[in-house]
Every structure is written in structure tokens, then in C-alpha cells.
Design a protein around this motif. Structure first.
Motif, mmCIF file in Angstrom:
data_model
loop_
_atom_site.group_PDB
_atom_site.id
_atom_site.type_symbol
_atom_site.label_atom_id
_atom_site.label_comp_id
_atom_site.label_asym_id
_atom_site.label_seq_id
_atom_site.Cartn_x
_atom_site.Cartn_y
_atom_site.Cartn_z
ATOM 1 N N GLU A 1 99.485 -25.125 4.107
ATOM 2 C CA GLU A 1 99.802 -23.710 3.921
ATOM 3 C C GLU A 1 99.120 -22.850 4.987
ATOM 4 O OE1 GLU A 1 102.023 -20.870 1.958
ATOM 5 O OE2 GLU A 1 101.962 -23.043 1.617
ATOM 6 N N ALA A 2 97.892 -23.241 5.369
ATOM 7 C CA ALA A 2 97.165 -22.473 6.384
ATOM 8 C C ALA A 2 97.836 -22.570 7.742
ATOM 9 C CB ALA A 2 95.724 -22.962 6.467
ATOM 10 N N ASP A 3 98.504 -23.688 8.020
ATOM 11 C CA ASP A 3 99.159 -23.885 9.320
ATOM 12 C C ASP A 3 100.622 -23.440 9.312
ATOM 13 O OD1 ASP A 3 96.829 -24.982 10.333
ATOM 14 O OD2 ASP A 3 97.385 -27.032 9.793
ATOM 15 N N LYS A 4 101.116 -23.016 8.160
ATOM 16 C CA LYS A 4 102.533 -22.672 8.043
ATOM 17 C C LYS A 4 102.822 -21.309 8.667
ATOM 18 C CE LYS A 4 106.141 -21.761 4.628
ATOM 19 N NZ LYS A 4 106.449 -21.648 3.192
ATOM 20 N N GLN A 5 103.922 -21.239 9.401
ATOM 21 C CA GLN A 5 104.384 -19.981 9.968
ATOM 22 C C GLN A 5 105.592 -19.487 9.179
ATOM 23 O OE1 GLN A 5 105.146 -20.527 14.155
ATOM 24 N NE2 GLN A 5 103.020 -20.128 14.697
ATOM 25 N N SER A 6 105.646 -18.189 8.954
ATOM 26 C CA SER A 6 106.755 -17.587 8.222
ATOM 27 C C SER A 6 107.340 -16.437 9.025
ATOM 28 C CB SER A 6 106.284 -17.065 6.857
ATOM 29 O OG SER A 6 105.790 -18.125 6.056
ATOM 30 N N VAL A 7 108.653 -16.245 8.868
ATOM 31 C CA VAL A 7 109.348 -15.152 9.546
ATOM 32 C C VAL A 7 109.553 -14.021 8.544
ATOM 33 C CG1 VAL A 7 111.449 -14.443 10.715
ATOM 34 C CG2 VAL A 7 110.499 -16.722 11.134
ATOM 35 N N VAL A 8 108.985 -12.859 8.864
ATOM 36 C CA VAL A 8 109.102 -11.678 8.013
ATOM 37 C C VAL A 8 110.118 -10.729 8.645
ATOM 38 C CG1 VAL A 8 107.897 -9.729 6.981
ATOM 39 C CG2 VAL A 8 106.730 -11.924 7.241
ATOM 40 N N LEU A 9 111.114 -10.332 7.847
ATOM 41 C CA LEU A 9 112.140 -9.423 8.339
ATOM 42 C C LEU A 9 112.045 -8.104 7.580
ATOM 43 C CD1 LEU A 9 114.654 -8.947 10.110
ATOM 44 C CD2 LEU A 9 116.042 -9.815 8.192
ATOM 45 N N TYR A 10 111.836 -7.003 8.329
ATOM 46 C CA TYR A 10 111.813 -5.668 7.762
ATOM 47 C C TYR A 10 113.191 -5.037 7.975
ATOM 48 C CZ TYR A 10 106.763 -6.349 8.206
ATOM 49 O OH TYR A 10 105.494 -6.839 8.137
ATOM 50 N N GLU A 11 113.752 -4.432 6.922
ATOM 51 C CA GLU A 11 115.067 -3.806 7.025
ATOM 52 C C GLU A 11 115.035 -2.428 6.373
ATOM 53 O OE1 GLU A 11 118.592 -6.602 6.377
ATOM 54 O OE2 GLU A 11 116.993 -7.618 5.260
ATOM 55 N N VAL A 12 115.726 -1.491 7.005
ATOM 56 C CA VAL A 12 115.880 -0.147 6.452
ATOM 57 C C VAL A 12 117.358 0.229 6.520
ATOM 58 C CG1 VAL A 12 115.298 2.295 6.640
ATOM 59 C CG2 VAL A 12 113.563 0.555 7.119
ATOM 60 N N THR A 13 117.914 0.610 5.403
ATOM 61 C CA THR A 13 119.297 1.100 5.341
ATOM 62 C C THR A 13 119.288 2.462 4.662
ATOM 63 O OG1 THR A 13 119.654 -0.034 3.224
ATOM 64 C CG2 THR A 13 120.274 -1.223 5.224
ATOM 65 N N GLY A 14 120.343 3.219 4.843
ATOM 66 C CA GLY A 14 120.387 4.509 4.169
ATOM 67 C C GLY A 14 121.454 5.432 4.708
ATOM 68 N N GLU A 15 121.359 6.672 4.269
ATOM 69 C CA GLU A 15 122.276 7.731 4.676
ATOM 70 C C GLU A 15 121.448 8.957 5.027
ATOM 71 O OE1 GLU A 15 124.814 8.378 1.381
ATOM 72 O OE2 GLU A 15 125.880 6.461 1.567
ATOM 73 N N GLY A 16 121.789 9.606 6.108
ATOM 74 C CA GLY A 16 121.065 10.795 6.513
ATOM 75 C C GLY A 16 120.953 10.859 8.018
ATOM 76 N N THR A 17 120.192 11.849 8.474
ATOM 77 C CA THR A 17 120.062 12.049 9.914
ATOM 78 C C THR A 17 118.961 11.212 10.531
ATOM 79 O OG1 THR A 17 118.580 13.911 9.518
ATOM 80 C CG2 THR A 17 120.933 14.404 9.713
ATOM 81 N N GLY A 18 118.113 10.595 9.712
ATOM 82 C CA GLY A 18 117.043 9.784 10.260
ATOM 83 C C GLY A 18 115.886 9.642 9.288
ATOM 84 N N ALA A 19 114.867 8.894 9.714
ATOM 85 C CA ALA A 19 113.691 8.668 8.874
ATOM 86 C C ALA A 19 112.551 8.179 9.751
ATOM 87 C CB ALA A 19 114.005 7.647 7.784
ATOM 88 N N SER A 20 111.368 8.216 9.189
ATOM 89 C CA SER A 20 110.177 7.680 9.864
ATOM 90 C C SER A 20 109.809 6.351 9.216
ATOM 91 C CB SER A 20 109.010 8.660 9.749
ATOM 92 O OG SER A 20 109.319 9.882 10.381
ATOM 93 N N VAL A 21 109.569 5.369 10.044
ATOM 94 C CA VAL A 21 109.273 4.012 9.565
ATOM 95 C C VAL A 21 107.874 3.609 10.018
ATOM 96 C CG1 VAL A 21 109.914 1.587 9.649
ATOM 97 C CG2 VAL A 21 111.687 3.338 9.576
ATOM 98 N N THR A 22 107.102 3.070 9.081
ATOM 99 C CA THR A 22 105.790 2.486 9.400
ATOM 100 C C THR A 22 105.774 1.070 8.857
ATOM 101 O OG1 THR A 22 104.678 4.627 9.247
ATOM 102 C CG2 THR A 22 103.294 2.650 9.110
ATOM 103 N N TYR A 23 105.509 0.126 9.732
ATOM 104 C CA TYR A 23 105.455 -1.269 9.282
ATOM 105 C C TYR A 23 104.200 -1.931 9.842
ATOM 106 C CZ TYR A 23 107.280 -2.498 13.935
ATOM 107 O OH TYR A 23 107.451 -2.629 15.286
ATOM 108 N N SER A 24 103.652 -2.821 9.058
ATOM 109 C CA SER A 24 102.442 -3.549 9.482
ATOM 110 C C SER A 24 102.604 -5.022 9.141
ATOM 111 C CB SER A 24 101.197 -2.984 8.787
ATOM 112 O OG SER A 24 101.299 -3.153 7.379
ATOM 113 N N SER A 25 101.897 -5.837 9.854
ATOM 114 C CA SER A 25 101.884 -7.281 9.586
ATOM 115 C C SER A 25 100.482 -7.803 9.824
ATOM 116 C CB SER A 25 102.883 -8.014 10.489
ATOM 117 O OG SER A 25 102.557 -7.825 11.851
#
Length: 211
Positions: free
Chosen positions: A115-139
Motif C-alpha cells: 500500500e505504501a508503494d502504490k500509486q493512485s490517479v486522482v481526477l478532479y472534475e467541476v461541472t456546472g452552469e454559469g459564467t465561471g467559478a474559482s477552483v482550489t485543489y490540493s494533493s
């Protein structure tokens, strides 16, 4: 006139039979009893192994001597055999338990290492309606942690990162703008959805974290 006296014959009294030798049967009983008592102790019980084995051997010899008439404590010798046999069974059971426990520990350590040596792929997704938004993501992962901010004007928005280690993960926060709208954040790890949230309105917050 005197006559010669016949010679006198002296008969030796018969030798007494040898005393019964009960020491081996008694020793087998004592060793079997002590070994049985020690066998119930998880760690100290290791000393029970030689006691019950020796008690079993001496008990068998004691029974053999009793069958030949060289001992009179056959019952005590048989009791020593029974006690030694029970103690030996308990020792074997403890050995099986410790062996399984050691195997479970080794397997758990191997799983933690994997488990300590395992790599994982994290996918961040944002969907919606409007003129825009502010996104903050961390890993964060064994290699460190990072935080990024982006202003988006079109949907959908995606970002993919790779994390590694036992304590890996991330967060995703979306804030609508002054014009409002609806936004949805979603996090998947190796294709499996972990978090999703939706917010509607002006400066509303959709937060995906703690996965």
C-alpha cells in the motif's frame, strides 16, 4: 558305646523379593502434572514442552515396569501418561496459534508495504452552469503536498494528479462567482468516485474533501 552324629545341614533363609521400583512412574506423574500446568501459560508455557515429553516417556516406562511386576504404582504412571498427553496437546495448539499469528503479522506487513508503494490517479472534475467559478485543489502524498488556485470560465473542468503512499489524497473546492450559478465538484481515485458535492447561488461553495 557312642554313635557318630549325622552332619547338620543349615538351610539359608530365602532372599526377600526386590523392593518395587516406583520412581519412574512417580516422576512421570510429577512431570506430567507440572508440564500440564505450565502448558496453559502462553509464553512461559514453552518450558512445558520438555516436561510433558519427559513425563510421557517416564510414565510409559513406569507402566512397563508395573506390568513386569517391578513396580506397584501402575495407576500413578498411567495418570502421568494422561497428564503429559494432555499437556502435549495444549502445547501443540499454542504452537499452531503462534504460527498463525506470525503468519498474519507477516501478511499485514506485506500489505502495508504494498500500500505504501502504490500509486493512485486522482481526477478532479467541476461541472456546472454559469459564467465561471474559482477552483482550489490540493494533493498530498509521500512526495509532499501542493495547492493550486484557478479561475475557470467554461465547464467542464478537469485536472489529473498522481499520488503515492498510505497517507495520500487531496481536496477540491469550487466557489461560484458574483453572477451565481450551479457548480458540482467530483473526485475519483483510480476510476472510483470518492466525493461529490453541489452548490447553487452567489458565492456558494461546493467542497469535496476527506476521502
Amino acid at each position: 558305646m557312642s554313635y557318630p552324629q549325622p552332619p547338620q545341614v543349615h538351610h539359608q533363609p530365602p532372599m526377600p523379593p526386590p523392593a518395587p521400583q516406583n520412581g519412574l512412574g512417580t516422576a512421570g506423574f510429577v512431570l506430567g502434572l507440572v508440564g500440564l500446568l505450565f502448558s496453559f501459560l502462553p509464553v512461559i508455557g514453552v518450558v512445558a514442552w520438555p516436561l510433558v515429553i519427559l513425563g510421557l516417556v517416564l510414565g510409559l516406562v513406569g507402566v512397563s515396569k508395573a506390568n513386569r511386576g517391578q513396580a506397584t504404582n501402575k495407576g500413578l504412571a498411567v495418570a502421568g501418561i494422561a497428564l503429559s498427553a494432555i499437556g502435549l496437546v495444549i502445547c501443540v495448539l499454542w504452537a499452531a496459534v503462534f504460527t498463525k499469528a506470525a503468519s498474519d503479522v507477516d501478511r499485514a506487513v506485506d500489505e502495508l508495504k504494498a500500500e505504501a508503494d502504490k500509486q493512485s490517479v486522482v481526477l478532479y472534475e467541476v461541472t456546472g452552469e454559469g459564467t465561471g467559478a474559482s477552483v482550489t485543489y490540493s494533493s498530498y502524498s509521500d512526495g509532499g503536498a501542493s495547492t493550486n488556485d484557478e479561475d475557470i470560465t467554461t465547464f467542464p473542468w478537469t485536472k489529473e494528479v498522481t499520488v503515492k503512499g498510505l497517507f495520500s489524497g487531496g481536496t477540491l473546492t469550487v466557489v461560484t462567482g458574483a453572477d451565481g450559478g450551479t457548480v458540482t465538484c467530483r473526485i475519483t481515485v483510480d476510476g472510483v468516485e470518492k466525493k461529490t458535492a453541489t452548490a447553487t447561488g452567489t458565492f456558494s461553495v461546493a467542497s469535496c474533501s476527506d476521502f
